[in-house]
Design a protein around this motif. Sequence first.
Motif, short mmCIF file in Angstrom:
data_model
loop_
_atom_site.label_atom_id
_atom_site.label_comp_id
_atom_site.label_asym_id
_atom_site.label_seq_id
_atom_site.Cartn_x
_atom_site.Cartn_y
_atom_site.Cartn_z
N ASN A 145 1.03 -11.07 7.35
CA ASN A 145 0.17 -10.65 8.45
C ASN A 145 -1.05 -9.88 7.94
O ASN A 145 -2.12 -9.97 8.53
CB ASN A 145 0.96 -9.78 9.44
N ARG A 146 -0.87 -9.13 6.88
CA ARG A 146 -2.01 -8.41 6.29
C ARG A 146 -2.98 -9.38 5.63
O ARG A 146 -4.15 -9.11 5.50
CB ARG A 146 -1.53 -7.44 5.21
N ASN A 176 -3.79 -3.18 12.01
CA ASN A 176 -4.08 -4.16 10.96
C ASN A 176 -3.55 -3.74 9.60
O ASN A 176 -3.04 -4.57 8.85
CB ASN A 176 -5.59 -4.37 10.86
N LYS A 177 -3.67 -2.46 9.29
CA LYS A 177 -3.39 -2.01 7.93
C LYS A 177 -2.08 -1.23 7.80
O LYS A 177 -1.63 -0.99 6.69
CB LYS A 177 -4.54 -1.13 7.44
N GLY A 178 -1.54 -0.78 8.90
CA GLY A 178 -0.35 0.06 8.82
C GLY A 178 -0.73 1.49 8.45
O GLY A 178 -1.88 1.78 8.12
N GLN A 184 5.36 -9.02 6.83
CA GLN A 184 4.42 -7.92 6.80
C GLN A 184 3.20 -8.27 5.96
O GLN A 184 2.06 -8.14 6.40
CB GLN A 184 5.12 -6.69 6.20
N GLY A 219 -1.80 1.82 4.63
CA GLY A 219 -2.97 1.02 4.27
C GLY A 219 -4.25 1.46 4.96
O GLY A 219 -5.34 1.13 4.51
N SER A 242 0.81 -1.22 0.00
CA SER A 242 0.00 0.00 0.00
C SER A 242 0.85 1.27 0.00
O SER A 242 0.40 2.31 -0.45
CB SER A 242 -0.95 0.01 1.19
N GLY A 243 2.07 1.17 0.47
CA GLY A 243 2.92 2.37 0.51
C GLY A 243 3.68 2.61 -0.78
O GLY A 243 4.15 3.72 -1.02
#
Lengths: 204, 204
Positions: free
Chosen positions: A111-112, B23-25, A108, B28, A27-28
């Motif tokens: 875990n998501r 959960n998402k960071g 990472q 995210g 997502s980053g």
Amino acid sequence: MNKIKDLTAEEKILNAAKRVFENKGMSGARMQEIADEAKINKSLLHYYYRSKQLLFEAVFKTAFNKLAPQINTILNSDQSICEKIKNFSHNYTTFMIKHPYLPNFILQELNRNPEFVKELISSKTFPSMKNFQQQIRDAVKEGKIRSIKAEQLFINILALNIFPFIGAPLIKGFINASDKEYLLLLEQRKTEVSDFIINSIKLK
Amino acid sequence: MNKIKDLTAEEKILNAAKRVFENKGMSGARMQEIADEAKINKSLLHYYYRSKQLLFEAVFKTAFNKLAPQINTILNSDQSICEKIKNFSHNYTTFMIKHPYLPNFILQELNRNPEFVKELISSKTFPSMKNFQQQIRDAVKEGKIRSIKAEQLFINILALNIFPFIGAPLIKGFINASDKEYLLLLEQRKTEVSDFIINSIKLK
DNA sequence: GTCTATAGCCAGATAGAC
DNA sequence: GTCTATCTGGCTATAGAC
């Protein structure tokens, strides 16, 4: 012999995507940044990989398939327990010093997206716990090692080898080590870790 | 006595943000999702915390400040080595079973932003390695434990305690354990881990 | 295969009524 | 303090020229 510059666009993209995704996560990460990193036009990313999601999956699977077989040698190989511990610790640490972001990236994203694991593992040679369990039981019975559950030993081996890479920023902060000093500690762990484990389980 | 419903908006936001960010960071997470989770209007997030970044930092610092003091007891407390190992392993595992996403969240964001550590750690009681190093050296000299570097022992303690939470999806996949079975393994680790470490370092 | 331009969407942030 | 409506920018993805 090929120079680095002779890589195809597709390969340049995959290498660049690897670097960016490992640092930023799915997502980053930005497609533009991957394009810049690969020094190609952004729309080529879509030409070769259709979407960010598909590019990500290509990178992730490549990364995971570098890691899983190494772990699998603990469970399924005909080495002795002691050999497994020594070889895995040495090989894994050597490999990860070269790819320090890999463990963090993989864990990472797992875990998501925890159900991803099944798909990834079941597609490979099925890593049954049975062989390793039997090996540990036999060694306990023969008085070679103290009583321990195979699962716990397995977790401990992974923990001691993988955590120093995932937890690097935290550890560096607490022990107040520079990058260089920390690298030295990691180098020492190529043998330190197996000594630590074997000392714990062997009967004297 | 307050009911859950009596939380202020600010508290509801912080709790919801904690769940979503863990959960998402950071990248995210979505402000809308946090608002939904807190059952309040999205613009209130900005009213109380100005920006996503500031809300994130509030959550992160709270989380980090739950973790750091526990780790610091290994380095700075007047317990014996054996007590430190036993107490930390038991307390940390007990705490993390209740907050399983915390280690992953913190290490994830520290890896994205490594220079964050300095700011966080130096603001607290400075965790010097010196006391712990001296304690280990003394114990080695007195023949209580085998020769080991304090830094390596420290890394091992953290690894064995923290990794089982970060690596849960990976481990579950390899040992083919259900959530319930894995939780049982974690429960056992409350004593398993300290036994493993002490067995490794004690002289017999 | 590679480029430019842009469509189309979505998220963070703000204005302003109540 | 809380809401609705909206601005603004940035991002993925595609259209279409070359």
